[in-house]
Design a protein around this motif. Structure first.
Motif, PDB file in Angstrom:
ATOM      1  N   ILE A   1      43.775  33.104  39.555  1.00  0.00           N
ATOM      2  CA  ILE A   1      43.450  31.694  39.781  1.00  0.00           C
ATOM      3  C   ILE A   1      42.117  31.350  39.123  1.00  0.00           C
ATOM      4  CG2 ILE A   1      42.823  30.007  41.562  1.00  0.00           C
ATOM      5  CD1 ILE A   1      44.933  31.347  43.366  1.00  0.00           C
ATOM      6  N   ARG A   2      41.160  32.261  39.236  1.00  0.00           N
ATOM      7  CA  ARG A   2      39.863  32.032  38.596  1.00  0.00           C
ATOM      8  C   ARG A   2      40.035  31.949  37.070  1.00  0.00           C
ATOM      9  NH1 ARG A   2      37.458  36.576  39.708  1.00  0.00           N
ATOM     10  NH2 ARG A   2      37.033  35.921  41.861  1.00  0.00           N
ATOM     11  N   TYR A   3      40.854  32.848  36.535  1.00  0.00           N
ATOM     12  CA  TYR A   3      41.122  32.867  35.088  1.00  0.00           C
ATOM     13  C   TYR A   3      41.769  31.555  34.640  1.00  0.00           C
ATOM     14  CZ  TYR A   3      43.395  34.267  30.688  1.00  0.00           C
ATOM     15  OH  TYR A   3      43.818  34.345  29.391  1.00  0.00           O
ATOM     16  N   LEU A   4      42.702  31.054  35.431  1.00  0.00           N
ATOM     17  CA  LEU A   4      43.373  29.797  35.090  1.00  0.00           C
ATOM     18  C   LEU A   4      42.394  28.631  35.099  1.00  0.00           C
ATOM     19  CD1 LEU A   4      46.649  30.297  37.161  1.00  0.00           C
ATOM     20  CD2 LEU A   4      46.465  30.249  34.664  1.00  0.00           C
ATOM     21  N   PHE A   5      41.507  28.589  36.075  1.00  0.00           N
ATOM     22  CA  PHE A   5      40.486  27.541  36.113  1.00  0.00           C
ATOM     23  C   PHE A   5      39.600  27.584  34.872  1.00  0.00           C
ATOM     24  CE2 PHE A   5      40.927  26.961  40.866  1.00  0.00           C
ATOM     25  CZ  PHE A   5      41.097  25.582  40.816  1.00  0.00           C
ATOM     26  N   GLU A   6      39.326  28.797  34.401  1.00  0.00           N
ATOM     27  CA  GLU A   6      38.400  28.961  33.283  1.00  0.00           C
ATOM     28  C   GLU A   6      39.044  28.717  31.927  1.00  0.00           C
ATOM     29  OE1 GLU A   6      37.070  32.939  33.840  1.00  0.00           O
ATOM     30  OE2 GLU A   6      35.613  32.430  35.407  1.00  0.00           O
ATOM     31  N   THR A   7      40.352  28.922  31.814  1.00  0.00           N
ATOM     32  CA  THR A   7      40.978  28.888  30.488  1.00  0.00           C
ATOM     33  C   THR A   7      41.935  27.719  30.235  1.00  0.00           C
ATOM     34  OG1 THR A   7      42.742  30.361  31.263  1.00  0.00           O
ATOM     35  CG2 THR A   7      40.809  31.382  30.210  1.00  0.00           C
ATOM     36  N   LEU A   8      42.537  27.170  31.286  1.00  0.00           N
ATOM     37  CA  LEU A   8      43.499  26.075  31.089  1.00  0.00           C
ATOM     38  C   LEU A   8      42.910  24.749  31.528  1.00  0.00           C
ATOM     39  CD1 LEU A   8      46.920  27.590  32.225  1.00  0.00           C
ATOM     40  CD2 LEU A   8      45.745  27.795  30.027  1.00  0.00           C
ATOM     41  N   VAL A   9      43.182  23.713  30.734  1.00  0.00           N
ATOM     42  CA  VAL A   9      42.686  22.367  31.010  1.00  0.00           C
ATOM     43  C   VAL A   9      43.845  21.496  31.471  1.00  0.00           C
ATOM     44  CG1 VAL A   9      41.524  20.342  30.040  1.00  0.00           C
ATOM     45  CG2 VAL A   9      40.880  22.644  29.271  1.00  0.00           C
ATOM     46  N   GLU A  10      43.612  20.710  32.494  1.00  0.00           N
ATOM     47  CA  GLU A  10      44.631  19.809  33.034  1.00  0.00           C
ATOM     48  C   GLU A  10      45.208  18.910  31.941  1.00  0.00           C
ATOM     49  OE1 GLU A  10      44.944  16.111  36.254  1.00  0.00           O
ATOM     50  OE2 GLU A  10      43.062  17.200  35.976  1.00  0.00           O
ATOM     51  N   ASN A  11      46.533  18.787  31.936  1.00  0.00           N
ATOM     52  CA  ASN A  11      47.270  17.923  30.996  1.00  0.00           C
ATOM     53  C   ASN A  11      47.152  18.357  29.535  1.00  0.00           C
ATOM     54  OD1 ASN A  11      48.177  16.155  33.044  1.00  0.00           O
ATOM     55  ND2 ASN A  11      46.235  15.018  32.965  1.00  0.00           N
ATOM     56  N   GLU A  12      46.718  19.589  29.291  1.00  0.00           N
ATOM     57  CA  GLU A  12      46.592  20.079  27.916  1.00  0.00           C
ATOM     58  C   GLU A  12      47.542  21.241  27.619  1.00  0.00           C
ATOM     59  OE1 GLU A  12      44.859  18.853  25.403  1.00  0.00           O
ATOM     60  OE2 GLU A  12      44.121  17.197  26.639  1.00  0.00           O
ATOM     61  N   TYR A  13      48.360  21.629  28.612  1.00  0.00           N
ATOM     62  CA  TYR A  13      49.286  22.751  28.443  1.00  0.00           C
ATOM     63  C   TYR A  13      50.617  22.428  29.101  1.00  0.00           C
ATOM     64  CZ  TYR A  13      45.320  25.650  27.026  1.00  0.00           C
ATOM     65  OH  TYR A  13      44.236  26.160  26.352  1.00  0.00           O
ATOM     66  N   ILE A  14      51.660  23.100  28.609  1.00  0.00           N
ATOM     67  CA  ILE A  14      52.952  23.056  29.284  1.00  0.00           C
ATOM     68  C   ILE A  14      53.296  24.451  29.784  1.00  0.00           C
ATOM     69  CG2 ILE A  14      53.927  21.051  28.090  1.00  0.00           C
ATOM     70  CD1 ILE A  14      55.461  23.033  26.290  1.00  0.00           C
ATOM     71  N   LEU A  15      54.065  24.495  30.881  1.00  0.00           N
ATOM     72  CA  LEU A  15      54.598  25.742  31.408  1.00  0.00           C
ATOM     73  C   LEU A  15      56.094  25.728  31.120  1.00  0.00           C
ATOM     74  CD1 LEU A  15      52.841  25.794  34.908  1.00  0.00           C
ATOM     75  CD2 LEU A  15      51.922  26.428  32.666  1.00  0.00           C
ATOM     76  N   GLN A  16      56.572  26.778  30.476  1.00  0.00           N
ATOM     77  CA  GLN A  16      57.961  26.775  30.019  1.00  0.00           C
ATOM     78  C   GLN A  16      58.703  28.006  30.530  1.00  0.00           C
ATOM     79  OE1 GLN A  16      59.013  26.818  25.597  1.00  0.00           O
ATOM     80  NE2 GLN A  16      59.100  24.629  26.093  1.00  0.00           N
ATOM     81  N   GLN A  17      59.936  27.780  30.880  1.00  0.00           N
ATOM     82  CA  GLN A  17      60.818  28.850  31.323  1.00  0.00           C
ATOM     83  C   GLN A  17      60.829  29.990  30.305  1.00  0.00           C
ATOM     84  OE1 GLN A  17      64.812  27.388  31.442  1.00  0.00           O
ATOM     85  NE2 GLN A  17      65.744  29.406  31.774  1.00  0.00           N
TER      86      GLN A  17
END
Length: 449
Positions: A275-291
């Protein structure tokens, strides 16, 4: 009907277009008739004069008129009747770079379009953002000279259609569309999320889309990993496989796989550290999560296919060819820029699924049809596209999937890695033929003259 002509400067008369009587009959114009001659966005009134010159394909245009419409002298044009006007062209533009300095460095690469000149004719100008003079609607750029094979610098009017290869500000896009009309090929840029939303609303292709959501917060990743063993995370505007990562879970341990600097990397986390890694590396509305699909592999290389889909001279979508992309061993992406290899599409598909010749053609036909349907689904009255490099994949069950639709500046040189000069040339030619179509010149008609 289009009439092919060579234009010669007439120093003796003013405001005149001198043509052979046979050509005048074809165009339904008469001696002394007043009409407008149009080139790009320029329009000048001229008087028609008839003269029995030896070559009926040659027309004489007064020098003052040529100056007013900025007509280059070394091009081969088509004449077309449009209402009460005569259109001379086509006048096509490639908006290639931001600055003139960048443009001059890129001219040699752009010559590949000029080398196909006999397929589209007219005038082809390469220009930069810096070369656009909005105040007087002119361009400082380079016109391709088909006789010398060189680019000639000069000041010209706006062309009738533009292939844009770089981003435009909203103000400049509005300005260009006000003056030349809706004839900008690649008129808008879109993200992976835009693509998914547009295609999801189309019944012809929605079943070929992997489940996709827009990233908002770390909770999204954690939720998806509860129902799926792994997911793919992609930046909305990523190119060449950059920034793509696979997130997976085994027991209470989480893994993140990605390729960077030609190396495969694996990071290990517990729930808190992930969760900490996700906060540090991903920006809201700038990525998609795909199957995460169960795609086919060969020797630990993930395989997908790139299909080259283009508008033709009638403005219809056609698939010009394809290649297979074999990713680097154990890589999460297949891109050549990330260590992947380019292989023949037919050969790869046949080998992966042990297809006979008839089945191979059936599968290929379906893949090409899906790619064309997806291209149709993307466009509407506000979105004008002419070329896509579409990435499609096949899972272990033989199901087809649309992964990406690349439109900004996709690498259309991939066929050359297979020495497939025919597909490579067709890609370049069709871009110019579609520009002809946008400019109001139908290639099929011109072939009959």
């Amino acid at each position: 009907m289009l009439k092919k002509v060579t234009v010669v400067r007439n120093e003796n008369n003013r405001n005149t277009l001198t043509i052979h009587p046979a050509k005048a009959k074809e165009l339904n114009v008469k001696q002394g008739q007043r009409t407008n001659i149009c080139f790009g966005i320029k329009k000048v009134e001229v008087t028609i004069e008839l003269a029995d010159q030896k070559d009926s394909q040659t027309v004489l245009l007064s020098s003052d008129t040529m100056t007013k419409i900025h007509l280059p002298i070394n091009s081969l044009f088509d004449l077309k009747v449009s209402g009460t006007d005569l259109l001379m062209g086509p006048f096509l533009g490639i908006l290639a770079t931001n600055t003139d300095e960048q443009l001059e460095k890129k001219l040699q690469k752009l010559s590949v379009y000029g080398q196909q000149y006999n397929s589209f004719r007219g005038a082809l100008i390469a220009f930069s953002l810096e070369g656009i003079q909005m105040k007087n609607q002119t361009i400082s750029g380079f016109i391709y000279n088909p006789k010398s094979g060189m680019w000639v610098k000069g000041i010209y009017s706006y062309p009738a259609a533009i292939y844009r290869k770089i981003p435009l500000t909203d103000a400049l896009k509005k300005h260009l569309m006000q003056h030349i009309g809706p004839t900008i090929f690649n008129s808008v840029y879109f993200t992976k999320w835009d693509m998914y939303q547009w295609l999801q609303n189309n019944k012809q292709v929605k079943d070929y889309l992997p489940k996709t959501i827009l990233y908002k917060e770390p909770k999204d990743v954690m939720t998806e990993l509860k129902s799926q063993s792994s997911i793919i995370v992609k930046p909305l505007n990523g190119l060449k496989g950059r920034g793509i990562k696979e997130f997976s879970k085994k027991g209470d341990t989480y893994f993140v796989r990605f390729r960077e600097k030609e190396q495969n990397n694996v990071l290990t986390f517990n729930e808190t550290s992930l969760i900490r890694y996700l906060f540090e590396t991903l920006v809201e509305n700038e990525y998609i999560l795909q199957q995460r699909l169960n795609l086919v592999f060969e020797k630990e290389r993930v395989i997908d296919f790139r299909l080259f889909v283009s508008k033709n001279e009638q403005g219809e979508w056609v698939c010009l060819g394809w290649v297979a992309r074999h990713g680097a061993p154990k890589s999460v992406v297949s891109n050549r820029s990330s260590g992947g290899k380019i292989r023949p599409g037919n050969e790869t598909l046949q080998k992966l699924f042990q297809l006979d010749k008839k089945s191979l053609m059936y599968w290929r036909k379906d893949l090409f049809k899906i790619a064309c349907e997806a291209s149709k689904a993307i466009e509407n009255e506000d979105r004008n596209f002419g070329f896509f490099a579409i990435d499609m994949a096949i899972d272990s069950n033989g199901d087809f999937w649309i992964m990406e639709m690349n439109h900004r500046s996709p690498n259309d040189n991939l066929p050359l890695y297979l020495k497939d000069l025919k597909t490579y040339t067709n890609i370049k030619v069709n871009k110019m033929l579609y520009l002809r179509y946008l400019a109001g010149f139908n290639e099929d008609d011109s072939r009959n003259t």
